[in-house]
Design an enzyme around this catalytic site. Structure first.
Site, PDB file in Angstrom:
ATOM      1  N   GLU A   1       0.787  -1.217   0.000  1.00  0.00           N
ATOM      2  CA  GLU A   1       0.000   0.000   0.000  1.00  0.00           C
ATOM      3  C   GLU A   1       0.821   1.271   0.000  1.00  0.00           C
ATOM      4  OE1 GLU A   1       0.474  -1.433   4.329  1.00  0.00           O
ATOM      5  OE2 GLU A   1       0.138  -2.333   2.371  1.00  0.00           O
TER       6      GLU A   1
ATOM      7  N   HIS B   1      -8.355  -3.748  -1.124  1.00  0.00           N
ATOM      8  CA  HIS B   1      -7.599  -3.855   0.126  1.00  0.00           C
ATOM      9  C   HIS B   1      -6.488  -2.807   0.172  1.00  0.00           C
ATOM     10  CE1 HIS B   1      -5.903  -6.144   3.591  1.00  0.00           C
ATOM     11  NE2 HIS B   1      -4.759  -5.635   3.125  1.00  0.00           N
ATOM     12  N   GLU B   2      -5.689  -2.741  -0.894  1.00  0.00           N
ATOM     13  CA  GLU B   2      -4.559  -1.811  -0.883  1.00  0.00           C
ATOM     14  C   GLU B   2      -5.046  -0.366  -0.871  1.00  0.00           C
ATOM     15  OE1 GLU B   2      -1.942  -3.201  -0.101  1.00  0.00           O
ATOM     16  OE2 GLU B   2      -2.528  -5.230  -0.653  1.00  0.00           O
TER      17      GLU B   2
ATOM     18  N   HIS C   1      -5.973   0.820   2.576  1.00  0.00           N
ATOM     19  CA  HIS C   1      -4.818   1.191   3.396  1.00  0.00           C
ATOM     20  C   HIS C   1      -4.537   2.694   3.340  1.00  0.00           C
ATOM     21  CE1 HIS C   1      -2.949  -2.229   5.284  1.00  0.00           C
ATOM     22  NE2 HIS C   1      -2.955  -2.950   4.171  1.00  0.00           N
TER      23      HIS C   1
ATOM     24  N   GLU D   1      -3.714  -4.006   9.283  1.00  0.00           N
ATOM     25  CA  GLU D   1      -4.289  -5.017   8.394  1.00  0.00           C
ATOM     26  C   GLU D   1      -5.706  -5.449   8.756  1.00  0.00           C
ATOM     27  OE1 GLU D   1      -3.217  -5.596   5.655  1.00  0.00           O
ATOM     28  OE2 GLU D   1      -1.102  -5.063   5.688  1.00  0.00           O
TER      29      GLU D   1
ATOM     30  N   ASP E   1       8.459  -9.496  11.184  1.00  0.00           N
ATOM     31  CA  ASP E   1       7.539 -10.144  10.252  1.00  0.00           C
ATOM     32  C   ASP E   1       6.788 -11.313  10.876  1.00  0.00           C
ATOM     33  OD1 ASP E   1       8.284  -8.414   8.203  1.00  0.00           O
ATOM     34  OD2 ASP E   1       9.971  -9.670   7.609  1.00  0.00           O
TER      35      ASP E   1
ATOM     36  N   TYR F   1      -4.972 -10.002  10.061  1.00  0.00           N
ATOM     37  CA  TYR F   1      -5.942  -9.647   9.030  1.00  0.00           C
ATOM     38  C   TYR F   1      -7.361 -10.055   9.432  1.00  0.00           C
ATOM     39  CZ  TYR F   1      -1.966  -8.991   5.821  1.00  0.00           C
ATOM     40  OH  TYR F   1      -0.804  -8.557   5.213  1.00  0.00           O
TER      41      TYR F   1
END
Length: 645
Positions: free
Chosen positions: A305, A329-330, A333, A352, A410, A418
């Protein structure tokens, strides 16, 4: 003396500060042009994945002047950092991961002593620079390493067009410190600009508006960009190669390789409508243009994003717009994540989870409630699977607010962030009503625009601006259980069983020996995915033969469906799918697809591991370092032997 009544939310944010005066006396939201985002000072806002000490000295603006060299696989030049500091600060600490530092000077070009500290496997190294009493600007001359973790350099043969080399970056979560010397923390928002020098004929795009036409002289082109808004450093992104552009609307467009541009533009025709739908739900789009770039198939994610310029995988191009929820979705963001950003990666769900919720609202607005309900149901399937794979209902990593101390940033990027996050917001919506919840959510983005946020700030805002002292509602929502406790609370609102009734019935019938359903031809992509994913992971060959004969799953160009099929085929040791599997793994590098397939193959020592060991050396050069780094741990160069622990 004037008495001031301080709310819980205000108490949390009053600790936020500009370094120079240690206070934040703002009244209401500030514009990005008016102020630098505050530094949060509560313990939960301390970013353990950065070496920075922003309360002493912080970066406020980054100016890059870099040359891109495809042959040496390096970006090199200068980074000029504007800093805000306490008067008595003796040094500033930046984040570094493999940078080759050549010099550090102040605005008067006087040298500043610096030291690169020991490397940590998760954070890289601290770059500590001594400050003079009047130092407000630092100029660092440096080069990125050829194996910089944020950058992927592709030969012409590895691109869609096969004619020119290509390079792109992926900064999230903490990889931009491998090509930009700055304080690489989402809690330390920075404006930025860049001048990028490339061989003539190469086009550069970045996650910021281009401020003038490129200048070409002497075999070199220079592209200039400027981001006036304050953003988290991981949002600085670059791509360079043979690129073409097509407009999609008054403020939207797509960049892609010439070989891909037409298919990409056809798939993205609804982008302008998506922006309008998102604005209707969440308020004005504040980033100017919304362009996207469809990258070569090595891009490791579905999308990223980056402000002004979403980076997309070409694997969403199915020819029928059935996978464009990725774009929704992006785009979402641009509010959740880019406006209000998790201050630390422990609260990744704030980016997310909120975005996944918003994505499905945009999908509902454009494509109808049935489509959105099906995607919600697939999301709950993914949530159940994520809970099971993260230790079950009691697993610590099934909490929304994570503890990533001593771990990779990460490690929090699972479907818990999500799908549990999205389920949390749907549960609130179901209990307070959509109209009331929408008003709160729009207000959330206004109140926290261009600022870092934490779970505690989120909950305080909910209590102050939505719950407003309603004790019965507070108890009903189970807010702290959702955020701080493992598993999924009992008040989860699950989709109606009828959403996929036909597909579930067909899966059960096939598993019991039935035939491939003829209704497949009329099903949507989501319905096909539900059918395939509900089948037992070990099916006898005759039933797999029947599916392949009926639908040619080995040859489908819808890569989401193909992945679901190959996942089933690997679990069932289905040899007729191996050629399709090899082509799939060597033609794209999306981590969502390649990681689970290689891991499943490697785990099956007798059948799958030899296949993986044969394919992986061919596939590995295509993969971004973020994907290759994980898969290298499987030790696929050693046929038949599991990786030593």
């Amino acid at each position: 003396m004037k008495l001031v009544r301080v709310s819980l939310l205000a108490a949390l944010t009053l600790g936020a500060c500009r370094v120079s005066d240690n206070t934040n006396n703002s009244e209401g939201p500030k514009t990005a042009e008016a102020t630098v985002a505050p530094i949060l000072t509560t313990p939960d806002a301390q970013d353990l994945h950065s070496y920075a000490r922003p309360r002493e000295a912080r970066v406020t603006h980054v100016a890059l002047d870099l040359s891109l060299d495809f042959e040496t696989k390096r970006l090199g030049g200068t980074a000029t950092l504007d800093i805000d500091r306490k008067a008595d600060a003796k040094e500033i600490v930046l984040d570094d991961n493999g940078l080759e530092i050549q010099s550090v000077v102040d605005a008067s070009k006087q040298p500043l002593p610096y030291k690169v500290g020991a490397n940590d496997q998760y954070r890289g190294s601290p770059l500590t620079i001594a400050l003079k009493p009047d130092t407000k600007r630092i100029v660092i001359t440096y080069k990125s390493a050829p194996d910089a973790s944020a950058l992927l350099w592709l030969s012409p043969e590895q691109t869609a067009g096969k004619k020119a080399p290509f390079m792109f970056s992926q900064g999230e979560s903490i990889n931009n410190r491998s090509w930009i010397p700055t304080q690489d923390s989402p809690a330390i928002r920075q404006s930025w600009e860049a001048a990028i020098h490339v061989p003539a004929g190469t086009t550069v795009v970045m996650s910021a508006p281009r401020i003038e036409q490129p200048i070409t002289q002497g075999g070199e082109s220079v592209f200039n960009f400027r981001m006036d808004h304050s953003v988290a450093p991981y949002m600085i992104a670059i791509a360079a190669g043979d690129l073409a552009f097509k407009s999609l609307g008054n403020r939207t467009g797509v960049w892609a390789e010439p070989a891909t541009i037409n298919a990409a533009a056809n798939e993205l025709v609804d982008t302008e409508k998506m922006v309008a739908a998102a604005e209707k739900l969440y308020g004005p789009y504040r980033w100017g243009r919304y362009d996207v770039i469809v990258l070569p198939p090595s891009f490791p994610f579905g999308g990223m994003e980056n402000p002004n310029m979403t980076f997309l995988t070409p694997t969403f191009i199915a020819g029928d717009k059935s996978l464009v929820s990725l774009v929704a979705h992006e785009l979402a963001h641009s509010w959740s994540g880019n406006l209000a950003t998790n201050a630390t990666w422990n609260d990744f769900w704030l980016n997310e989870g909120m975005t996944t919720y918003a994505e499905r609202r945009i999908v509902e607005e454009l494509y109808g409630k049935k489509v959105a309900d099906e995607q919600v149901a697939l999301g709950v399937d993914a949530l159940d699977k994520a809970v099971a794979s993260n230790g079950g209902p009691g697993g610590g990593d099934t909490r929304l607010h994570l503890d990533l101390k001593g771990r990779s940033a990460d490690d929090g990027t699972s479907d818990i962030a999500y799908e549990k996050g999205a389920a949390f917001l749907r549960t609130i919506e179901a209990n307070v009503g959509r109209e009331r919840f929408d008003a709160w959510l729009k207000g959330w983005f206004d109140r926290h625009a261009f600022q870092p946020v934490t779970s505690a700030i989120f909950l305080a805002d909910l209590r102050q601006n939505l719950i407003k002292g309603d004790k019965a509602l507070e108890q009903k929502l189970m807010l702290d259980d959702w955020v701080y406790k493992p598993g999924v609370p009992s008040n989860l609102v699950r989709p109606a069983a009828a959403v996929f009734a036909e597909q579930d019935k067909a899966s059960t019938a096939l598993a019991g020996g039935g035939t491939a359903p003829q209704a497949w031809a009329n099903w949507t992509t989501d319905e096909r995915l539900r059918f395939l994913n509900r089948l037992p992971r070990k099916l006898p060959k005759p039933r797999l033969d029947a599916l392949q004969a009926a639908y040619d799953l080995n040859g489908t160009q819808n890569l989401e469906v193909r992945f679901a099929w190959l996942d089933l085929a690997v679990g069932s040791r289905y040899d007729p799918a191996v050629p399709s599997l090899e082509q799939f793994l060597t033609s794209q590098g999306r981590g969502k697809f390649v990681r689970p397939l290689f891991k499943a193959l490697a785990k099956d020592v007798q059948w799958g591991r030899p296949i993986a060991a044969r394919i992986y050396p061919k596939a590995r050069p295509l993969y971004h370092p973020l994907v290759g780094r994980d898969l290298d741990k499987l030790g696929l160069q050693t046929v038949g032997k599991p990786t030593p622990k």
